[in-house]
Design a protein around this motif. Structure first.
Motif, short mmCIF file in Angstrom:
data_model
loop_
_atom_site.label_atom_id
_atom_site.label_comp_id
_atom_site.label_asym_id
_atom_site.label_seq_id
_atom_site.Cartn_x
_atom_site.Cartn_y
_atom_site.Cartn_z
N ALA A 86 0.81 -1.22 0.00
CA ALA A 86 0.00 0.00 0.00
C ALA A 86 0.85 1.27 0.00
CB ALA A 86 -0.94 0.00 1.20
N GLY A 87 2.04 1.18 0.58
CA GLY A 87 2.91 2.36 0.62
C GLY A 87 3.58 2.69 -0.70
N GLU A 88 3.46 1.79 -1.67
CA GLU A 88 4.06 2.03 -2.99
C GLU A 88 3.13 2.92 -3.80
OE1 GLU A 88 7.01 0.90 -3.64
OE2 GLU A 88 7.19 -0.35 -1.84
N THR A 89 3.11 4.19 -3.43
CA THR A 89 2.18 5.13 -4.03
C THR A 89 2.86 5.91 -5.14
OG1 THR A 89 1.12 5.38 -1.87
CG2 THR A 89 0.58 7.02 -3.55
N PRO A 90 2.48 5.69 -6.39
CA PRO A 90 3.12 6.42 -7.48
C PRO A 90 2.69 7.88 -7.50
CG PRO A 90 1.29 5.11 -8.32
CD PRO A 90 1.44 4.75 -6.87
N ILE A 91 3.61 8.72 -7.93
CA ILE A 91 3.33 10.15 -8.08
C ILE A 91 3.22 10.46 -9.57
CG2 ILE A 91 4.27 12.47 -7.76
CD1 ILE A 91 3.29 11.31 -5.21
N LEU A 92 2.19 11.19 -9.95
CA LEU A 92 2.03 11.57 -11.34
C LEU A 92 3.16 12.49 -11.78
CD1 LEU A 92 -1.82 12.17 -11.29
CD2 LEU A 92 -0.62 10.29 -12.41
N ASP A 93 3.51 12.42 -13.04
CA ASP A 93 4.62 13.21 -13.57
C ASP A 93 4.25 14.69 -13.63
OD1 ASP A 93 7.32 13.24 -15.01
OD2 ASP A 93 6.00 14.25 -16.45
N PHE A 94 4.96 15.50 -12.87
CA PHE A 94 4.65 16.92 -12.74
C PHE A 94 4.79 17.64 -14.08
CE2 PHE A 94 5.92 21.34 -11.85
CZ PHE A 94 4.89 21.74 -11.00
N ASP A 95 5.84 17.33 -14.82
CA ASP A 95 6.05 18.01 -16.11
C ASP A 95 4.91 17.70 -17.08
OD1 ASP A 95 8.39 19.18 -15.24
OD2 ASP A 95 9.69 17.64 -16.08
N SER A 96 4.45 16.44 -17.10
CA SER A 96 3.34 16.08 -17.98
C SER A 96 2.05 16.78 -17.55
CB SER A 96 3.13 14.56 -17.96
OG SER A 96 4.25 13.89 -18.47
N GLN A 97 1.84 16.87 -16.25
CA GLN A 97 0.66 17.59 -15.76
C GLN A 97 0.73 19.07 -16.12
OE1 GLN A 97 1.19 16.30 -11.58
NE2 GLN A 97 -0.96 15.65 -11.64
N THR A 98 1.91 19.65 -15.95
CA THR A 98 2.09 21.06 -16.28
C THR A 98 1.83 21.31 -17.76
OG1 THR A 98 3.74 21.32 -14.52
CG2 THR A 98 3.71 23.01 -16.23
N HIS A 99 2.36 20.44 -18.60
CA HIS A 99 2.13 20.57 -20.04
C HIS A 99 0.63 20.48 -20.35
CE1 HIS A 99 2.88 20.32 -24.35
NE2 HIS A 99 2.10 19.25 -24.39
N ALA A 100 -0.07 19.57 -19.68
CA ALA A 100 -1.51 19.43 -19.90
C ALA A 100 -2.26 20.69 -19.49
CB ALA A 100 -2.04 18.22 -19.14
N ILE A 101 -1.82 21.31 -18.41
CA ILE A 101 -2.46 22.56 -17.98
C ILE A 101 -2.20 23.67 -18.99
CG2 ILE A 101 -2.36 24.40 -16.24
CD1 ILE A 101 -2.15 22.24 -14.11
N ILE A 102 -1.00 23.73 -19.51
CA ILE A 102 -0.70 24.72 -20.55
C ILE A 102 -1.61 24.50 -21.76
CG2 ILE A 102 1.05 25.45 -22.23
CD1 ILE A 102 3.15 24.96 -20.04
N GLU A 103 -1.81 23.24 -22.13
CA GLU A 103 -2.68 22.93 -23.25
C GLU A 103 -4.14 23.28 -22.94
OE1 GLU A 103 -1.94 21.53 -26.40
OE2 GLU A 103 0.08 22.17 -25.79
#
Length: 357
Positions: A109-126
């Motif tokens: 349960a502790g193996e919690t992946p973090i979403l890629d910040f750069d990809s999220q940022t790019h998506a927000i720019i889009e």
């Protein structure tokens, strides 16, 4: 004084396209498009806490918002922490303790992946919101340059004077001063300093206003016209309201959480790392009290603790059990009203206008 406040408000509204100096605070997991649509259509600024959204979800949220409003909105991301320290023994003890609070906690349960910040940022720019909003630190200079090139404003959330200085030097267009009254996660750049940087609005706002040149938005403890006017008098150009909108029908909050807010006085909230490993202000329910009493082992770092508590939090939501629920709440929770968000915002805006007339 009133002329100065009006000038600040006017400059902020011209910068953002808002018609009032009021915005929704971006709350991950509690910012459905319907709530932002209601806020924006009443003249405020909508908001999306996109921490848990992948690029497609970011695009879908923005599309849903624009289907109901042509008003301004911001999208918020957490700047990632460094890799957390893992302690196998501690995590095992936490899993064993939490298994008595809900479903058995899986070994991984502790193996919690973090979403890629750069990809999220790019998506927000889009997605082209009015502004990109950051918390928990400063984006890289490359990301800042990309945001500016795309024409997005940058709202940087800070919890101290030093953080405000750093954000302005890095190019922030707006500083969001998060006072200690705020519900949800503390935005401290260094997670280890979050407790030390829990400063109330009366001290935080004027000191930040005095050291930066860009507009300052007040966040934390604001839920009605009185608290909004106080923040504007202290030097803010606008305010963000989070907990104050959570009882609205547009928020779609779990009924147990919404009902608890109506009975939550300032001392009924607590700063805790028990849910995610990051410090946040929540309703002091039975689980939070057990963490405070040491009946549950000290929380693991973020995001490990978030993964370890996921099963309990999900079960609590499904069973509407406030005693185990991650019920974020600011210290002004009791001021939150179970009325349409647009009506609340309009009333606050009108009271501000009357006060400044």
């Amino acid at each position: 004084m009133r002329r100065e406040i009006l000038a600040r408000i006017s400059a902020f509204e011209n910068l953002t396209g808002a018609k009032t100096p009021i915005g929704l605070a971006p709350m991950a997991g509690a910012c459905p498009p319907a709530l932002s649509i209601a806020v924006a259509n009443a003249g405020g600024i909508g908001a999306c806490g996109a921490l848990l959204f992948g690029p497609d979800e970011i695009a879908d949220w923005a599309e849903s918002f624009r289907a109901g409003s042509d008003g301004p909105f911001i999208m918020n991301l957490w700047v990632p922490d460094s890799e957390p320290h893992r302690d196998t023994l501690q995590e095992t003890q936490i899993r064993e303790a939490l298994s008595s609070w809900g479903p058995a906690v899986a070994a991984d349960a502790g193996e919690t992946p973090i979403l890629d910040f750069d990809s999220q940022t790019h998506a927000i720019i889009e997605a082209r919101p009015t502004a990109f909003s950051s918390i928990m630190g400063l984006p890289s200079q490359d990301n800042v340059e990309a945001l500016k090139e795309a024409g997005l404003l940058w709202f940087a959330t800070v919890t101290s004077v030093d953080e405000a200085r750093q954000a302005e030097e890095a190019g922030a267009d707006v500083i969001v001063a998060q006072a200690s009254e705020a519900g949800g996660h503390r935005g401290s750049f260094d997670p280890g300093n979050a407790e030390l940087q829990s400063v109330g609005a009366l001290s935080l706002l004027p000191t930040i206003v005095d050291v930066v040149c860009c507009p300052v938005v007040a966040a934390g403890g604001i839920a009605d016209a009185r608290t909004a006017i106080a923040a504007l008098t202290l030097g803010a150009s606008a305010v963000q309201i989070g907990t104050g909108f959570l009882r609205t029908p547009e928020a779609g909050l779990n009924p147990a959480w919404a009902d608890a807010l109506a009975e939550t006085s300032p001392t009924d909230t607590a700063l805790t790392r028990g849910f995610s490993g990051r410090l946040g202000r929540a309703v002091r329910n039975r689980y939070v009290a057990a963490i405070e009493a040491g009946d549950i082992p000290d929380p693991a770092p973020y995001p490990i603790q978030r993964g370890l508590t996921a099963a309990m939090r999900k079960d609590a939501i499904e069973k509407r059990d406030i005693d185990r629920m991650q019920a974020w709440a600011g210290q002004s929770a009791r001021l939150a009203q179970a009325r349409p968000a647009g009506d609340i915002l309009t009333e606050i805006a009108e009271d501000i206008e009357t006060f400044l007339a």
